[in-house]
Design a protein around this motif. Structure first.
Motif, short mmCIF file in Angstrom:
data_model
loop_
_atom_site.label_atom_id
_atom_site.label_comp_id
_atom_site.label_asym_id
_atom_site.label_seq_id
_atom_site.Cartn_x
_atom_site.Cartn_y
_atom_site.Cartn_z
N ASP A 255 0.82 -1.21 0.00
CA ASP A 255 0.00 0.00 0.00
C ASP A 255 0.85 1.26 0.00
O ASP A 255 0.34 2.36 0.24
N GLY A 256 2.15 1.11 -0.24
CA GLY A 256 3.04 2.25 -0.33
C GLY A 256 3.63 2.71 0.98
O GLY A 256 4.37 3.71 1.02
N GLY A 257 3.31 2.02 2.08
CA GLY A 257 3.82 2.41 3.39
C GLY A 257 5.14 1.76 3.73
O GLY A 257 5.75 1.07 2.91
N LEU A 258 5.56 1.97 4.98
CA LEU A 258 6.82 1.39 5.43
C LEU A 258 6.65 -0.02 5.97
O LEU A 258 7.63 -0.75 6.13
N GLY A 259 5.41 -0.40 6.32
CA GLY A 259 5.15 -1.75 6.79
C GLY A 259 5.58 -2.01 8.22
O GLY A 259 5.80 -3.16 8.61
N TRP A 260 5.71 -0.95 9.04
CA TRP A 260 6.07 -1.13 10.45
C TRP A 260 4.85 -1.61 11.23
O TRP A 260 3.71 -1.57 10.74
N THR A 261 5.08 -2.03 12.46
CA THR A 261 3.96 -2.35 13.34
C THR A 261 3.33 -1.06 13.83
O THR A 261 3.95 0.01 13.82
N GLN A 262 2.08 -1.15 14.29
CA GLN A 262 1.41 0.02 14.82
C GLN A 262 2.13 0.57 16.05
O GLN A 262 2.23 1.78 16.25
N LYS A 263 2.65 -0.32 16.87
CA LYS A 263 3.38 0.09 18.07
C LYS A 263 4.63 0.90 17.69
O LYS A 263 4.91 1.95 18.28
N SER A 264 5.36 0.42 16.70
CA SER A 264 6.56 1.13 16.25
C SER A 264 6.20 2.47 15.63
O SER A 264 6.92 3.47 15.81
N ALA A 265 5.10 2.52 14.89
CA ALA A 265 4.66 3.77 14.27
C ALA A 265 4.34 4.81 15.34
O ALA A 265 4.70 5.98 15.22
N LEU A 266 3.67 4.38 16.40
CA LEU A 266 3.32 5.31 17.48
C LEU A 266 4.55 5.75 18.26
O LEU A 266 4.61 6.89 18.75
N ALA A 267 5.53 4.87 18.37
CA ALA A 267 6.77 5.24 19.05
C ALA A 267 7.48 6.36 18.29
O ALA A 267 7.92 7.36 18.88
N LEU A 268 7.60 6.20 16.98
CA LEU A 268 8.24 7.24 16.17
C LEU A 268 7.43 8.53 16.20
O LEU A 268 8.00 9.64 16.28
N TYR A 269 6.12 8.41 16.15
CA TYR A 269 5.25 9.59 16.22
C TYR A 269 5.50 10.36 17.51
O TYR A 269 5.57 11.60 17.52
N GLY A 270 5.65 9.64 18.62
CA GLY A 270 5.92 10.29 19.90
C GLY A 270 7.24 11.04 19.90
O GLY A 270 7.33 12.19 20.36
N TRP A 271 8.29 10.41 19.37
CA TRP A 271 9.59 11.07 19.29
C TRP A 271 9.53 12.30 18.38
O TRP A 271 10.07 13.37 18.72
N TYR A 272 8.87 12.16 17.25
CA TYR A 272 8.79 13.26 16.28
C TYR A 272 8.08 14.48 16.88
O TYR A 272 8.60 15.60 16.84
N THR A 273 6.89 14.27 17.43
CA THR A 273 6.13 15.40 17.96
C THR A 273 6.82 16.00 19.18
O THR A 273 6.71 17.21 19.42
N MET A 274 7.53 15.21 19.96
CA MET A 274 8.28 15.75 21.08
C MET A 274 9.41 16.67 20.58
O MET A 274 9.58 17.79 21.07
N LEU A 275 10.16 16.19 19.60
CA LEU A 275 11.29 16.96 19.10
C LEU A 275 10.85 18.26 18.43
O LEU A 275 11.56 19.27 18.48
N VAL A 276 9.67 18.25 17.81
CA VAL A 276 9.15 19.46 17.20
C VAL A 276 9.03 20.57 18.24
O VAL A 276 9.43 21.73 18.01
N TYR A 277 8.51 20.23 19.42
CA TYR A 277 8.36 21.24 20.47
C TYR A 277 9.68 21.57 21.14
O TYR A 277 9.95 22.73 21.49
#
Length: 570
Positions: free
Chosen positions: A46-68
Motif C-alpha cells: 500500500d506504499g507504506g513502510l510496513g512497520w507495526t502500529q506500536k513502532s509507528a506510534l513510538a516514532l510519532y511520539g519522538w517526532y512530535t516531542m522533538l518538534v516542540y
C-alpha cells in the motif's frame, strides 16, 4: 508599528502576511501529521513502510516531542543572533526542504525529511507568534484581537490540510500527500517573503535589554518561590493535557483507520486522516462560544482563574475518551466489528472544548507567574513539557497496541489452491491476510481456521523464532483463550498478515516462489481489550487529575500572590 495602519480588518497589513504564512505552515504540518502514522504502519504493497502500529506510534511520539523541543533553540537563535524575522525565514526554508525530501519514496528521505521539518518548525513556530505581537505598540487595544485572527489562520490551515492532504495521501499516494504539504509550505514562504515590505521593524534583531532593578544572581524572593511552585504544577497540567490530547494524530488516527465505520450513508468511505480536520473545525465554530461562556461567568462573579480553566479543560477533554471507550465497546460487540463514526466526532468535540478552555490561558499564565530573571527559562521549560507531553502520548498509544505474534509462511502451491486471493498475491510477490477463528482443543492445542468458511490455516504458517520464543508465544495464545473462556462455539478471533521480505522482492528469479514470507498474528479480543482499557485509563486519570486541581485551587491561587490580577508588587 503605526497605529493608524488598519488595512487588514482594522489591523496592520503585516498581520495578513503573518496570517497566511502561518496558515500555510500549519497546512503543511497538520497535513503531514494527518498521514504520518498511517503511512508508517501501512503495508509495503500500500506504499507504506510496513512497520507495526506500536513502532509507528513510538516514532510519532519522538517526532512530535522533538518538534516542540526545537522551539527552545529556535527562540534562542532568534533572541541572540538572527531576530525573529530571519529565524522564521530560515525555518520556512528548512520546512520546504524537509517536505520536498519527504516526497521522495526512500527510507533515507523519510528520516532526513522529518529531521528538516523538526528544525524548521523549531525556527518558525515560536517566532512568528512573537512577530504578531510586534505589529502593535504597547497598549494597543487591537493586540488581543490580532492574536485571535492569527489563531483562526492556524486552524483554517489545519482544517483544509487534513481534508486535502489526507485524501490525496490515502487515496492517491502517501508521497503525493507529503509533496502537497510541501507545496503548501512553499506558498507560505512566498507569502512571507513578499510581505517583508509590510513587516519593516517587526522581528528584527535587537540585543536583549537589561532588566532594571533585576539582579540575576540574587536568590528568589518568597513570592517568586511560591509562584514558581505553581508554575511547576502548571507544567504538570501541560504534560497530562497534551499526553492525552495528542492521541489524535496517533492512536485515534489508527483507530479511525482500523475500527471505525467510515462509510458515509452508504455513498463513499471517508479516509481516516480526514477526521483530523474535525478538531480544527470545532475550534473555528466553537471558539467564540467558549470564550463567551468564560466571559459571562467572569461577569457573574464565577471562578475564571487560569488554573480553574485548565482543570476544567483537562476534565472535559478526558471525557472525550469515554466516547472512545463506547466506540471500543461497540466495535467489540461482533467479530471484526467497527464503531460508528459519531463516537469519534463526539470525542473530538469534547477534546476541542477542553482545548479551548485550557490551552489559550497556559502561555499567558506562565508569563504572569515567571520571575523576570528566569522568564525565558520558564518559557523554554513550557515548550519542553509540551514536547514531553507529546512523548507521553506516544507511550500511551504504544500501550494500547499489543505485541503481535511473529509467524512465518510455510505453505506450498498445493495448499494454496484452497485460498485464491492468497495464491494470487503470492504470484505477484504481494502481501495477503486472513481473518480467522481461534479456539482451543481438549488436548491443550489450538485451532485457527478462516472466519468466513472454516478452512484450516495452521498448515500455512509456523510460529517464528527460537524454541524459547515459540514456547512463550504458545503459552500466550493458550492463556488468552483460557482467560476468555473461548470454545469452538464461542471462538476468539485473529488477524494474520503476511508480507514478502523487501530484499527478496527485488530478485526477479524469486518472483512468485512463495518464499521469504513472514507475518504477524494478532488476537482481536486481546487488542480490543487493550484499547478499551487505554481509553478508560485516560478518562479516569484526566478527570481525577482535574478534580484534584479544583480541590486544591484555593491554596494554589494563594501561592500566586495575585499574579492574575496583574499585581506584581512584592
Amino acid at each position: 508599528m503605526n497605529q493608524q495602519d488598519t488595512r487588514f480588518f482594522g489591523h496592520p497589513l503585516g498581520l495578513a502576511f503573518l496570517f497566511f504564512t502561518e496558515l500555510w505552515e500549519r497546512f503543511s504540518y497538520y497535513g503531514m501529521r494527518a498521514i504520518l502514522v498511517l503511512y508508517i504502519y501501512s503495508s509495503i504493497d500500500d506504499g507504506g513502510l510496513g512497520w507495526t502500529q506500536k513502532s509507528a506510534l513510538a516514532l510519532y511520539g519522538w517526532y512530535t516531542m522533538l518538534v516542540y523541543l526545537m522551539s527552545i533553540p529556535g527562540g534562542y537563535v532568534a533572541d541572540k543572533y538572527l531576530g525573529q524575522k530571519r529565524t522564521v525565514m530560515l525555518g520556512g526554508i528548512l520546512l520546504c526542504i524537509g517536505h520536498g525530501i519527504l516526497a521522495v519514496d526512500a527510507l533515507w528521505a523519510f528520516y532526513a525529511g522529518l529531521a528538516f521539518i523538526v528544525m524548521g518548525v523549531g525556527g518558525l513556530k515560536p517566532n512568528i507568534s512573537t512577530m504578531v505581537g510586534g505589529l502593535y505598540t504597547e497598549g494597543d487595544p487591537r493586540r488581543d484581537k490580532g492574536f485571535t485572527i492569527f489563531y483562526i489562520g492556524i486552524n483554517v490551515g489545519a482544517f483544509i490540510a487534513s481534508i486535502i492532504v489526507g485524501y490525496v495521501g490515502e487515496t492517491i499516494g502517501w508521497h503525493y500527500g507529503f509533496g502537497l504539504a510541501g507545496i503548501g509550505m512553499l506558498l507560505g514562504q512566498i507569502v512571507f517573503v513578499y510581505g517583508q515590505r509590510y513587516l519593516v521593524g517587526v522581528g528584527d534583531y535587537t540585543p536583549a535589554p537589561k532588566i532594571e532593578g533585576t539582579n540575576r544572581n540574587a536568590p528568589l524572593t518568597k513570592v517568586e518561590k511560591d509562584r514558581t511552585v505553581v508554575l511547576l504544577i502548571s507544567f504538570l497540567i501541560v504534560i497530562v493535557f497534551w499526553g492525552a490530547f495528542e492521541q489524535a494524530g496517533g492512536l485515534m488516527n489508527i483507530y479511525a483507520k482500523e475500527k471505525v465505520d467510515r462509510v458515509f450513508f452508504g455513498l463513499f468511505e471517508i479516509p481516516a486522516s480526514v477526521f483530523q480536520s474535525v478538531n480544527a473545525f470545532f475550534i473555528i465554530t466553537f471558539g467564540t462560544i467558549v470564550a463567551a461562556y468564560w466571559d459571562r461567568r467572569r461577569r457573574k462573579g464565577g471562578e475564571v482563574s487560569s488554573l480553574y480553566k485548565m482543570a476544567i479543560g483537562t476534565i472535559v477533554m478526558g471525557l472525550g475518551f469515554l466516547m472512545m471507550a463506547f466506540a471500543s465497546i461497540e466495535a467489540s460487540a461482533e467479530p471484526f466489528g467497527r464503531a460508528g463514526m459519531y463516537w469519534l466526532i463526539l470525542a473530538y468535540w469534547l477534546h476541542t472544548l477542553g482545548e479551548l478552555s485550557a490551552s489559550p490561558v497556559a502561555l499567558s499564565f506562565i508569563t504572569k507567574l515567571a520571575p523576570l530573571k528566569v522568564a525565558s527559562l520558564m518559557m523554554g521549560v513550557y515548550f519542553a513539557m509540551t514536547g514531553f507531553g507529546n512523548k507521553v502520548a506516544g507511550w500511551i498509544g504504544e500501550a494500547a497496541q499489543i505485541d503481535p505474534i511473529e509467524i512465518v509462511y510455510t505453505g506450498n502451491a498445493e495448499l494454496l489452491q484452497e485460498f485464491e486471493e492468497a495464491a494470487q498475491a503470492i504470484s505477484e510477490d504481494k502481501g495477503f491476510s486472513f481473518r480467522a477463528k481461534l479456539y482451543p482443543q481438549t488436548d491443550g492445542s489450538w485451532i485457527l481456521e478462516t472466519y468466513e468458511d472454516g478452512k484450516p490455516l495452521q498448515q500455512l504458517f509456523a510460529l517464528s523464532g527460537n524454541a524459547e520464543t515459540v514456547a512463550k508465544d504458545e503459552a500466550y495464545i493458550k492463556k488468552a483463550l483460557q482467560d476468555g473462556k473461548a470454545t469452538q462455539e464461542k471462538p476468539y478471533h485473529a488477524t494474520l498478515r503476511f508480507n514478502k521480505d523487501v530484499e527478496a522482492r527485488k530478485i526477479k528469479a524469486n518472483k512468485g516462489d512463495g518464499k521469504d514470507y513472514s507475518g504477524t498474528l494478532v488476537i482481536e479480543e486481546v487488542q480490543n481489550r487493550a484499547e478499551l482499557y487505554t481509553f478508560l485509563f485516560i478518562t479516569v486519570f484526566t478527570v481525577l487529575f482535574g478534580i484534584i486541581l479544583i480541590a486544591f485551587l484555593k491554596p494554589l491561587k494563594a501561592l500566586t500572590h495575585g499574579a492574575e490580577n496583574d499585581k506584581h508588587e512584592e
